[in-house]
Write a protein that holds these residues in place. Structure first.
Motif, PDB file in Angstrom:
ATOM      1  N   THR A 249       0.833  -1.203   0.000  1.00 58.84           N
ATOM      2  CA  THR A 249       0.000   0.000   0.000  1.00 58.84           C
ATOM      3  C   THR A 249       0.866   1.250   0.000  1.00 58.84           C
ATOM      4  N   LYS A 250       0.205   2.398  -0.159  1.00 60.73           N
ATOM      5  CA  LYS A 250       0.869   3.691   0.038  1.00 60.73           C
ATOM      6  C   LYS A 250      -0.112   4.627   0.732  1.00 60.73           C
TER       7      LYS A 250
ATOM      8  N   CYS B 154      -6.227   1.302  -1.843  1.00 65.76           N
ATOM      9  CA  CYS B 154      -5.528   0.552  -0.789  1.00 65.76           C
ATOM     10  C   CYS B 154      -6.417   0.461   0.445  1.00 65.76           C
ATOM     11  N   ARG B 155      -6.996   1.574   0.827  1.00 69.90           N
ATOM     12  CA  ARG B 155      -7.855   1.625   2.012  1.00 69.90           C
ATOM     13  C   ARG B 155      -9.083   0.720   1.828  1.00 69.90           C
ATOM     14  N   MET B 156      -9.682   0.764   0.643  1.00 70.84           N
ATOM     15  CA  MET B 156     -10.859  -0.066   0.365  1.00 70.84           C
ATOM     16  C   MET B 156     -10.502  -1.555   0.410  1.00 70.84           C
ATOM     17  N   THR B 157      -9.347  -1.899  -0.121  1.00 73.04           N
ATOM     18  CA  THR B 157      -8.917  -3.298  -0.126  1.00 73.04           C
ATOM     19  C   THR B 157      -8.702  -3.792   1.297  1.00 73.04           C
ATOM     20  N   LYS B 158      -8.030  -2.981   2.127  1.00 68.80           N
ATOM     21  CA  LYS B 158      -7.802  -3.374   3.524  1.00 68.80           C
ATOM     22  C   LYS B 158      -9.128  -3.518   4.269  1.00 68.80           C
ATOM     23  N   LYS B 159     -10.047  -2.588   4.059  1.00 71.36           N
ATOM     24  CA  LYS B 159     -11.353  -2.675   4.720  1.00 71.36           C
ATOM     25  C   LYS B 159     -12.101  -3.930   4.293  1.00 71.36           C
ATOM     26  N   PHE B 160     -12.044  -4.250   3.009  1.00 75.87           N
ATOM     27  CA  PHE B 160     -12.710  -5.441   2.479  1.00 75.87           C
ATOM     28  C   PHE B 160     -12.157  -6.692   3.161  1.00 75.87           C
ATOM     29  N   LEU B 161     -10.837  -6.810   3.224  1.00 73.54           N
ATOM     30  CA  LEU B 161     -10.218  -7.986   3.837  1.00 73.54           C
ATOM     31  C   LEU B 161     -10.553  -8.058   5.329  1.00 73.54           C
ATOM     32  N   GLN B 162     -10.495  -6.920   6.014  1.00 71.63           N
ATOM     33  CA  GLN B 162     -10.817  -6.894   7.440  1.00 71.63           C
ATOM     34  C   GLN B 162     -12.272  -7.290   7.680  1.00 71.63           C
ATOM     35  N   ALA B 163     -13.176  -6.792   6.846  1.00 67.43           N
ATOM     36  CA  ALA B 163     -14.598  -7.099   6.997  1.00 67.43           C
ATOM     37  C   ALA B 163     -14.876  -8.591   6.836  1.00 67.43           C
ATOM     38  N   HIS B 164     -14.011  -9.265   6.074  1.00 67.90           N
ATOM     39  CA  HIS B 164     -14.185 -10.700   5.848  1.00 67.90           C
ATOM     40  C   HIS B 164     -13.219 -11.526   6.696  1.00 67.90           C
ATOM     41  N   HIS B 165     -12.636 -10.896   7.709  1.00 66.27           N
ATOM     42  CA  HIS B 165     -11.785 -11.568   8.688  1.00 66.27           C
ATOM     43  C   HIS B 165     -10.598 -12.291   8.048  1.00 66.27           C
ATOM     44  N   VAL B 166      -9.998 -11.628   7.051  1.00 74.87           N
ATOM     45  CA  VAL B 166      -8.804 -12.168   6.410  1.00 74.87           C
ATOM     46  C   VAL B 166      -7.598 -11.471   7.035  1.00 74.87           C
ATOM     47  N   ASN B 167      -6.725 -12.258   7.659  1.00 78.03           N
ATOM     48  CA  ASN B 167      -5.500 -11.688   8.214  1.00 78.03           C
ATOM     49  C   ASN B 167      -4.531 -11.387   7.087  1.00 78.03           C
ATOM     50  N   PHE B 168      -3.884 -10.235   7.170  1.00 76.61           N
ATOM     51  CA  PHE B 168      -2.917  -9.872   6.142  1.00 76.61           C
ATOM     52  C   PHE B 168      -1.778  -9.088   6.759  1.00 76.61           C
ATOM     53  N   GLU B 169      -0.672  -9.083   6.049  1.00 80.55           N
ATOM     54  CA  GLU B 169       0.489  -8.304   6.439  1.00 80.55           C
ATOM     55  C   GLU B 169       0.569  -7.123   5.474  1.00 80.55           C
ATOM     56  N   GLU B 170       0.638  -5.913   6.014  1.00 84.75           N
ATOM     57  CA  GLU B 170       0.685  -4.715   5.173  1.00 84.75           C
ATOM     58  C   GLU B 170       2.119  -4.226   5.032  1.00 84.75           C
ATOM     59  N   HIS B 171       2.493  -3.917   3.777  1.00 84.37           N
ATOM     60  CA  HIS B 171       3.791  -3.320   3.491  1.00 84.37           C
ATOM     61  C   HIS B 171       3.527  -1.961   2.844  1.00 84.37           C
ATOM     62  N   ASN B 172       3.789  -0.891   3.586  1.00 87.78           N
ATOM     63  CA  ASN B 172       3.526   0.463   3.106  1.00 87.78           C
ATOM     64  C   ASN B 172       4.800   1.035   2.495  1.00 87.78           C
TER      65      ASN B 172
ATOM     66  N   GLY C   5      -4.994  -3.406  -7.545  1.00 91.01           N
ATOM     67  CA  GLY C   5      -6.126  -2.502  -7.420  1.00 91.01           C
ATOM     68  C   GLY C   5      -7.189  -3.086  -6.509  1.00 91.01           C
ATOM     69  N   PHE C   6      -8.272  -2.347  -6.318  1.00 96.91           N
ATOM     70  CA  PHE C   6      -9.385  -2.827  -5.489  1.00 96.91           C
ATOM     71  C   PHE C   6     -10.289  -3.667  -6.370  1.00 96.91           C
ATOM     72  N   ARG C   7     -10.196  -4.977  -6.212  1.00 93.01           N
ATOM     73  CA  ARG C   7     -10.925  -5.919  -7.056  1.00 93.01           C
ATOM     74  C   ARG C   7     -11.719  -6.896  -6.190  1.00 93.01           C
ATOM     75  N   PRO C   8     -12.914  -6.470  -5.724  1.00 95.35           N
ATOM     76  CA  PRO C   8     -13.701  -7.357  -4.861  1.00 95.35           C
ATOM     77  C   PRO C   8     -13.971  -8.716  -5.492  1.00 95.35           C
ATOM     78  N   ASP C   9     -14.126  -8.753  -6.802  1.00 96.74           N
ATOM     79  CA  ASP C   9     -14.384 -10.025  -7.477  1.00 96.74           C
ATOM     80  C   ASP C   9     -13.225 -11.000  -7.272  1.00 96.74           C
ATOM     81  N   GLN C  10     -11.996 -10.499  -7.393  1.00 98.72           N
ATOM     82  CA  GLN C  10     -10.831 -11.367  -7.200  1.00 98.72           C
ATOM     83  C   GLN C  10     -10.546 -11.607  -5.717  1.00 98.72           C
ATOM     84  N   LEU C  11     -10.852 -10.614  -4.876  1.00 92.15           N
ATOM     85  CA  LEU C  11     -10.642 -10.787  -3.443  1.00 92.15           C
ATOM     86  C   LEU C  11     -11.560 -11.858  -2.857  1.00 92.15           C
ATOM     87  N   GLN C  12     -12.701 -12.104  -3.512  1.00 95.25           N
ATOM     88  CA  GLN C  12     -13.600 -13.173  -3.069  1.00 95.25           C
ATOM     89  C   GLN C  12     -12.870 -14.519  -3.040  1.00 95.25           C
TER      90      GLN C  12
END
Length: 78
Positions: free
Chosen positions: A9-10, A16-34, A66-73
């Motif tokens: 992210t940057k 970036c913010r939308m992607t992180k929120k999406f993952l958090q909302a679906h309880h996906v743990n992730f490591e962020e590299h800014n 990018g923010f791709r909810p279809d692929q993040l599914q």
């Protein structure tokens, strides 16, 4: 074995913010590299051929750019 999820992210990046929120909302743990906090990640991303953020990498599927909810599914389903 759980999958590893890394998101590059940057600061000030809406996608970036939308992607992180999406993952958090679906309880996906992730490591962020800014890249603002750790500029060395920018060199890594450029060397890999990425030109925009966010970039989501997992250990078992192609990069998501990018923010791709279809692929993040697919990340959520794992």
């Amino acid at each position: 074995m759980s999958q590893s999820v890394v998101i590059y992210t940057k600061n000030g990046c809406m996608q970036c913010r939308m992607t992180k929120k999406f993952l958090q909302a679906h309880h996906v743990n992730f490591e962020e590299h800014n890249i603002n906090q750790h500029p060395e990640y920018l060199s890594y991303l450029k060397n890999q051929g990425f030109q925009s953020l966010p970039v989501v990498l997992t250990n078992n599927q192609a990069a998501i750019i990018g923010f791709r909810p279809d692929q993040l599914q697919e990340v959520i389903a794992k």
